[in-house]
Scaffold this active site. Structure first.
Site, PDB file in Angstrom:
ATOM      1  N   SER A 530       1.014  -0.829   0.199  1.00  0.00           N
ATOM      2  CA  SER A 530       0.374   0.079  -0.560  1.00  0.00           C
ATOM      3  C   SER A 530       0.909   1.534   0.240  1.00  0.00           C
ATOM      4  CB  SER A 530      -0.523   0.257   0.979  1.00  0.00           C
ATOM      5  OG  SER A 530      -2.117   0.399   1.070  1.00  0.00           O
ATOM      6  N   GLU A 612      -4.723  -6.860  -8.352  1.00  0.00           N
ATOM      7  CA  GLU A 612      -3.931  -5.117  -8.410  1.00  0.00           C
ATOM      8  C   GLU A 612      -3.354  -5.581  -9.660  1.00  0.00           C
ATOM      9  OE1 GLU A 612      -5.053  -3.636  -3.855  1.00  0.00           O
ATOM     10  OE2 GLU A 612      -3.213  -4.934  -4.178  1.00  0.00           O
ATOM     11  N   HIS A 640      -6.291  -6.292  -1.860  1.00  0.00           N
ATOM     12  CA  HIS A 640      -5.092  -5.479  -1.033  1.00  0.00           C
ATOM     13  C   HIS A 640      -4.486  -6.057  -0.108  1.00  0.00           C
ATOM     14  CE1 HIS A 640      -3.408  -1.916  -0.990  1.00  0.00           C
ATOM     15  NE2 HIS A 640      -3.545  -1.614   0.126  1.00  0.00           N
TER      16      HIS A 640
END
Length: 699
Positions: A530, A612, A640
């Protein structure tokens, strides 16, 4: 049945039976300790999610026991063992009152006000019946979440609700006669509507997040249905307003409001209230309401930075609260305040993490973690300050050995405070320099795997690395007093100041450790998920300190707005990112891997979720075309935060292999690991160009 590696499902099912979810009893022999392995970290019994904030246990009406959920991952079956346990405060053996069920994962409302799936497990908070004879909790069976009931003597459990849609939260009425529960039947209707729309083709609009899915996401705001179940008759009716109010209590944080009236003006109560600050990091204070309804604020500075909630003890005459304090708010203080007196008294201060606490008599029951100690239930005596362990779900942990942990106070080039925890190599010898690994970007409590739990800190230390687990400094946009996310990010982006600040908070302690002669300046790795992955990307372009990197997702490139959808693209434009029509070479040279592919000199491993990985392909392809050492692994049915046990263990192990190869020159002797590392050897030798396929084979 358990989810096996050959199956495809969006839930991991608990194996039945799961005997090892129950901790062993009796003394654990610690005569022959060994060092930590990735399997030890994966197999920890967890009370609540790793990064949970919320109620994780409740105390029985008679004060003799607590109830909680225990969960244990198993990579072999790619499943979770789950149990609802009653833990006597006397220290007697815990009672398993329910076992099994699927992992319940949270759905998150993102920046674009769309509901997206996640790998974060929901907080399961069992509640006691008024008579203490049973407990209620959320459980997922056969793809549906219901409220279940388990008898507190362990003689059985069964579902209470039979809703056609998932129960998302519930409460029991004070008289014990009814169960109030919330469902979202609109989710099913929305999904049917999306299926119908697809027959004529989806209109590409603000509902899309292309990187996550090829169909529209559901809206973040969905109508809820609130009903009450009569526990005696089994009848269901719409909930009354007082019953609906139960679902929002107890409030952890009350908003600042001049006209706020507590729910019951006749009762004494205490709470933590927002008292200024900004939208993301509010200042707080403590308030007390007497039996007459008069509200007394704590005006002393020691009541600022209080953590919600606050509790009453001493027959309601004293207020107990937790407070963030010390360097970079890196410690927690337990305080007692007598309303009407000006200064609270600190009872205890600790660098340990108190994940959840509840008052009982003149004590606090807390879930406590230390750097090398997983979460456990302890009793903190508010008079003597003595801390006693009530329940340790991982007694086998005592068989393991660790390097010592050192808290480092950091002041970066912007003058901002932060902290970092240095975990010494398990076999540390003074005077020897060690390879080092940076793990980001929250370091508190048990040092497990950083944000997202992907980088096994203690296992890395056991393999001879000095591991620096860092806390990110405050965002410059928040310090500037921004009133919303857009304004904060605009400030962060100006001259890339926030990226420079975060990188400085990493490089500063590394330089200190290099100067001490503890770490090898030529053998430093960096990791991140992240925002931590963005820091890795920025560091690859602006720092010469790192020799290898791993990212859990990637990357900030020109096409990011297109991949994240129209709504997020507009947000990026408001923040200040150039759109696709603006070449903006000076801007992109500061962050883009594609723009700098020829100049990047360190090997990069990407371990991305299938939801992602598309955002990594442009950078990955550019690095391959530039014949740079880069490798990419894509994990199916992931998010995530990755949730599948087999995936997490694979990531742990590959992290060790990657750094062992690039920083220590170690190569496995055989098997699939050796085949994988041979690919990296070819990367290092420059033998793999863009035209070559996996493991060096030509397409």
């Amino acid at each position: 049945m358990s989810l096996t590696l050959a199956q495809s499902s969006d839930t991991a099912r608990a194996a039945a039976p799961c005997a090892d979810v129950v901790p062993p009893t009796g003394a654990v022999s610690v005569s022959a300790k060994r060092e930590v392995r990735p399997e030890d970290l994966l197999g920890l019994r967890d009370i609540g999610p790793y990064e949970a904030i919320g109620p994780l246990f409740t105390i029985s009406p008679d004060g003799s026991s607590v109830v909680l959920q225990l969960r244990k991952a198993d990579a072999g079956s790619n499943s979770y063992c789950q149990a609802i346990m009653i833990v006597p405060l006397s220290g007697a053996r815990p009672i398993v009152v329910d076992q099994g069920g699927d992992l319940i994962r949270a759905e998150i409302v993102g920046v674009a006000d769309l509901t997206v799936g996640s790998g974060i497990s929901e907080i399961i908070t069992p509640l006691w019946s008024a008579d203490g004879q049973w407990v209620a909790f959320l459980k997922k069976e056969d793809g549906r979440v219901q409220v279940w009931k388990a008898r507190s003597d362990g003689t059985g459990s069964e579902p209470l609700t039979k809703s056609q849609s998932d129960v998302v939260r519930f409460a029991l009425t004070p008289d014990g006669g009814s169960l109030v529960f919330v469902t979202q039947p609109e989710i099913a209707r929305q999904r049917i509507a999306v299926q119908r729309e697809g027959l004529g083709g989806f209109h590409y609009d603000d509902r899309f997040i292309p990187i996550a899915d090829s169909k529209p996401q559901l809206p973040g705001t969905l109508t809820e249905s609130v009903e009450a179940l009569d526990l005696a008759t089994g009848s269901i009716r719409p909930a009354t307003d007082p019953e609906r109010a139960l679902l929002s209590l107890p409030s952890l944080m009350r908003p600042k409001s001049a006209g706020y009236i507590p729910i019951d003006r006749r009762s004494r109560q205490a709470w933590v209230e927002a008292a200024g600050g900004n939208f993301a990091t509010p200042d707080t204070t403590v308030r007390y309401q007497s039996s007459t309804g008069a509200v007394i604020p704590c005006a002393n500075a020691l009541c600022s930075q209080a953590r919600a909630p606050a509790w009453l003890t001493g027959n309601g005459s004293r207020v107990i609260f937790l407070r963030r304090e010390g360097w970079a708010n890196g410690t927690t203080g337990i305080y007692e305040w007598v309303p009407g007196q000006s200064a609270p008294k600190r009872i205890l201060q600790t660098t340990d993490y108190l994940a959840d606490c509840r008052p009982i008599a003149d004590a606090l029951l807390c879930l406590r973690e230390a750097a090398t100690e997983p979460r456990r239930l302890v009793r903190i005596d508010l008079q003597t300050r003595k801390v006693t362990t009530i329940f340790d779900p991982n007694p086998e942990w005592a068989k393991l050995s660790f390097g010592r942990v050192r808290r480092m106070n950091v002041r970066n080039d912007f003058g901002l405070e932060s902290t970092a925890d240095l975990v010494y190599p398990a076999q540390y010898r003074a005077g020897q320099r060690y390879p080092a690994i940076v793990v980001q970007y929250v370091s508190r409590g048990h040092l497990r795997g950083g944000v997202g739990d992907e980088y096994p800190i203690l296992a890395l230390a056991a393999k001879g690395y000095a591991v620096l687990s860092v806390n990110r400094p405050p965002h410059l946009g928040l310090l500037a007093g921004a009133g919303n996310l857009i304004a904060a990010e605009r400030t962060n982006l100006q001259n890339w100041a926030n990226r420079k600040s975060i990188l400085s908070s990493i490089e500063t302690p590394l330089r200190e450790l290099i100067a001490e002669g503890l770490i090898d300046p030529k053998k430093i790795g960096i990791t991140g998920l992240s925002d931590g992955a963005t820091t890795v990307q920025y560091a690859m372009l602006h720092s010469s300190m790192f020799a290898a990197a791993i990212m859990s997702g990637c990357c900030w490139e020109r096409n990011q707005g297109a991949l994240l959808g129209p709504q997020i693209d507009r947000t990026f434009s408001q923040v200040g990112y150039p759109n696709l029509l603006a070449s903006a070479p000076e801007f992109w040279r500061q962050i883009s891997i594609v723009e700098n592919a020829q100049a990047i000199g360190i090997p990069l491993l990407l371990q991305a979720a299938d939801s992602e990985y598309l955002s990594a392909l442009e950078a990955y392809t550019a690095l391959r075309q530039a014949h740079k050492p880069v490798d990419l692994f894509v994990f199916p049915n992931e998010f995530h935060n990755k949730w599948q046990p087999a995936h997490r263990l694979a990531i742990y192990r590959r992290t060790l292999r990657w750094f062992d190869f690039w920083l220590k020159g170690e190569v496995p002797s055989g098997g699939e690991d050796a085949k994988e590392v041979q690919f990296w050897r070819d990367l290092r030798a420059g033998q793999l160009g863009a035209e070559q396929g996996p493991l060096g084979s030509v397409n």
